[in-house]
Scaffold this active site. Structure first.
Site, PDB file in Angstrom:
ATOM      1  N   SER A 159       0.848  -1.196   0.000  1.00 42.16           N
ATOM      2  CA  SER A 159       0.000   0.000   0.000  1.00 42.16           C
ATOM      3  C   SER A 159       0.884   1.246   0.000  1.00 42.16           C
ATOM      4  O   SER A 159       2.101   1.157   0.162  1.00 42.16           O
ATOM      5  CB  SER A 159      -0.864   0.016   1.258  1.00 42.16           C
ATOM      6  OG  SER A 159      -0.038   0.266   2.376  1.00 42.16           O
ATOM      7  N   LYS A 160       0.245   2.416  -0.138  1.00 39.42           N
ATOM      8  CA  LYS A 160       0.996   3.688  -0.099  1.00 39.42           C
ATOM      9  C   LYS A 160       1.726   3.828   1.225  1.00 39.42           C
ATOM     10  O   LYS A 160       2.843   4.287   1.300  1.00 39.42           O
ATOM     11  CB  LYS A 160       0.012   4.846  -0.257  1.00 39.42           C
ATOM     12  CG  LYS A 160      -0.424   5.052  -1.683  1.00 39.42           C
ATOM     13  CD  LYS A 160      -0.352   6.536  -2.048  1.00 39.42           C
ATOM     14  CE  LYS A 160      -0.583   6.738  -3.515  1.00 39.42           C
ATOM     15  NZ  LYS A 160      -1.999   6.874  -3.859  1.00 39.42           N
ATOM     16  N   ARG A 161       1.051   3.443   2.287  1.00 42.07           N
ATOM     17  CA  ARG A 161       1.597   3.538   3.629  1.00 42.07           C
ATOM     18  C   ARG A 161       2.882   2.689   3.732  1.00 42.07           C
ATOM     19  O   ARG A 161       3.898   3.124   4.280  1.00 42.07           O
ATOM     20  CB  ARG A 161       0.517   3.053   4.602  1.00 42.07           C
ATOM     21  CG  ARG A 161       0.931   2.814   5.989  1.00 42.07           C
ATOM     22  CD  ARG A 161       1.078   4.147   6.738  1.00 42.07           C
ATOM     23  NE  ARG A 161       1.917   3.939   7.887  1.00 42.07           N
ATOM     24  CZ  ARG A 161       1.470   3.469   9.038  1.00 42.07           C
ATOM     25  NH1 ARG A 161       0.207   3.209   9.191  1.00 42.07           N
ATOM     26  NH2 ARG A 161       2.303   3.289  10.036  1.00 42.07           N
ATOM     27  N   ALA A 175       4.786   1.901   1.369  1.00 38.80           N
ATOM     28  CA  ALA A 175       5.811   2.545   0.549  1.00 38.80           C
ATOM     29  C   ALA A 175       6.499   3.635   1.365  1.00 38.80           C
ATOM     30  O   ALA A 175       7.719   3.771   1.351  1.00 38.80           O
ATOM     31  CB  ALA A 175       5.182   3.145  -0.694  1.00 38.80           C
ATOM     32  N   ALA A 176       5.704   4.383   2.116  1.00 39.69           N
ATOM     33  CA  ALA A 176       6.275   5.459   2.931  1.00 39.69           C
ATOM     34  C   ALA A 176       7.174   4.869   4.015  1.00 39.69           C
ATOM     35  O   ALA A 176       8.263   5.370   4.288  1.00 39.69           O
ATOM     36  CB  ALA A 176       5.149   6.273   3.549  1.00 39.69           C
TER      37      ALA A 176
END
Ligand code: GLU
Length: 501
Positions: free
Chosen positions: A258-260, A262-263
């Site tokens: 997810s984007k999270r 990735a961060a």
């Protein structure tokens, strides 16, 4: 076994809606490999019809990312080609024409339902625990009457008229045949109210007009794959071969990325974005090697691949449908392997920007002499700064506690440094051949270990506990500087340093 004998025409068709990440890199790579392997063409098509999600910087990042990875396309928006334009926003009229054909042949229809009606429908279906779908209200409108309403400017979309009975079978070359009952398929929108075609229509039309023979795309398209099959058949076109590539798992191995995630990965000095990987000191060769194996394998053992190896060995028979793990440790490993293979000048050219960015003035001939000392040890290019920055410093500032050898006091360590100083000062030159034997003899005579003596010397001369080989480093730093650094270390150990400054 190549899996494919004829030259293919394949495309990488990114939507410029965000940053270029590993999945896009992998998709571009596989398409490129297949084209090169079979002597075919690799096409770049920009799928920019979704105005709401359009990110202006995304296309440039994609193009830079592909150049960085070494994936050159044969046809595309910038290089042109016989089947352009290669940007979907410039092909609006083409899709409208094909949508009109589908309406004429009875495979599509105008739908005038308002967003309010559709929302109400969705809510009712939700209450009945049904999957949201269009109820077909406009499906049976009189064709003539619908055309007149459109001509009068009434707001509308175009929907595909999915058959309500029977089944549809499509072939995924990785998973085999997929059959669905048509009643489970929706009457999908293929042209939106702003007149722009959606992927389902646009991509099928483009693949046909651009003579695409093999479609390699993400497995998020599996649910609408039967629809795509129906659209292609409605036109009476030949189906390209479809390969739906595996999804990516997040680095922990649990669940989809997810984007999270990735961060989080970015915080740990990793990233799933191609551009960041370049900045983090990864070689494109290593990233290519790494992503090639996320969803494909040559055999059960071979792991090291150059781009040329991949072009030679790539085969569509060996895609793996299981989710692909993102293993950054593996990337470090590949990066190290690819760093070791570089020519000295090449590695120098690649590490230089990292040193410059760290504020060093880099003398090229000095850098070239350092490369052999660090080439075996770097796992990422940016490590050159912490590992070899001291070569470019006029003065270094070792920590007192680092200068104290294990089992010795500060004073004893200072005495050892002093003895080293004497021996080195007496030498005409500081070459490895001339400096190492007397220093080893000194270790003997002091009754200490090489670890203790050279440990002090290493910190004194390089400022750090881990460094490239000591004698080779001293030879490069040079006699005068080495002696000055040892003097300073002695002062630090004796607590005189602060007084002197
Ligand atoms: N624009 C689509 C995407 O980025 C392309 C899918 C395809 O390759 O057909 O997902």
């Amino acid at each position: 076994m190549t899996g494919i004998e004829q030259p293919v025409r394949v495309r990488f068709a990114p939507s410029p809606t965000g940053r270029m990440h590993l999945a896009s890199g992998r998709m571009a790579l596989y398409n490129y490999l297949l084209a090169r392997k079979t002597g075919g063409q690799f096409i770049l098509r920009i799928e920019d019809t979704d105005q709401k999600r359009y990110v202006p910087t995304a296309e440039q990042e994609l193009i830079d990312g592909m150049h960085w990875l070494g994936l050159q396309w044969d046809e595309g928006p910038d290089v042109g080609g016989p089947y352009g334009p290669y940007r979907q926003s410039e092909r609006k009229a083409i899709y409208q024409e094909y949508a009109r054909q589908l309406i004429e042949s009875g495979h599509a229809y105008y739908c005038f339902c308002s967003p309010q009606r559709l929302e109400k429908l969705r809510q009712e279906q939700q209450q009945r625990k049904e999957n949201p779908h269009y109820d077909g209200l406009c499906r049976t409108l009189d064709v003539q009457e619908a055309a007149e309403r459109v001509a009068r400017g009434e707001k509308h979309v175009i929907r595909f008229k999915t058959p309500k009975e029977g089944t549809t079978t499509v072939m995924d070359e990785i998973r085999g045949e997929i059959t669905v009952e048509n009643r489970l398929l929706d009457d999908y929108i293929i042209v939106k109210s702003d007149g722009l075609a959606l992927y389902h229509l646009a991509a099928m039309v483009d693949d046909h007009l651009m003579k695409i023979t093999h479609v390699l795309r993400g497995s998020e398209w599996l649910p609408t794959f039967p629809l795509h099959g129906l659209i292609i058949r409605a036109f009476g076109w030949e189906m390209p071969r479809f390969y739906h590539l595996s999804v990516f798992l997040k680095p922990s191995g649990k669940g989809k990325m997810s984007k999270r995630d990735a961060a989080d990965a970015m915080k740990d000095g990793f990233s799933i974005y191609i551009k960041d990987l370049a900045e983090l000191g990864y070689l494109p060769e290593a990233v290519v090697n790494w992503i090639a194996l996320m969803g494909w394998s040559y055999d059960d053992q071979t792991e090291f691949f150059t781009m040329d190896d991949l072009i030679q060995k790539f085969s569509v028979d060996r895609f793996n449908p299981s989710p692909a793990a993102i293993n950054f440790t593996k990337l470090d490993h590949f990066n190290g392997l690819h760093i070791r293979r570089l020519e000295r000048e090449d590695l120098a050219r690649r590490v230089k920007p990292f040193l410059v960015r760290a504020g060093y003035f880099v003398d090229d001939s000095l850098l070239l002499r350092i490369i052999p000392l660090i080439q075996e040890r770097l796992s990422t290019l940016d490590e050159v700064v912490q590992f070899a920055g001291f070569f470019f410093e006029e003065e270094i500032h070792p920590l007192r506690e680092d200068l104290i050898a294990k089992g010795l006091t500060a004073e004893q360590s200072a005495d050892v440094a002093e003895r080293c100083y004497q021996v080195l000062k007496g030498l005409p030159r500081l070459t490895v051949e001339e400096a190492e034997p007397p220093m080893r003899a000194l270790v003997e005579s002091l009754g200490l270990t090489a670890g203790q003596v050279f440990g002090i010397l290493r910190v004194a001369v390089t400022g750090q506990k881990v460094s490239p080989p000591l004698f080779e480093s001293m030879e490069i730093i040079g006699h005068d500087k080495v002696l000055k650094r040892i003097e300073k270390a002695i002062a630090i150990l004796r607590g005189e340093e602060t007084l002197k400054n």
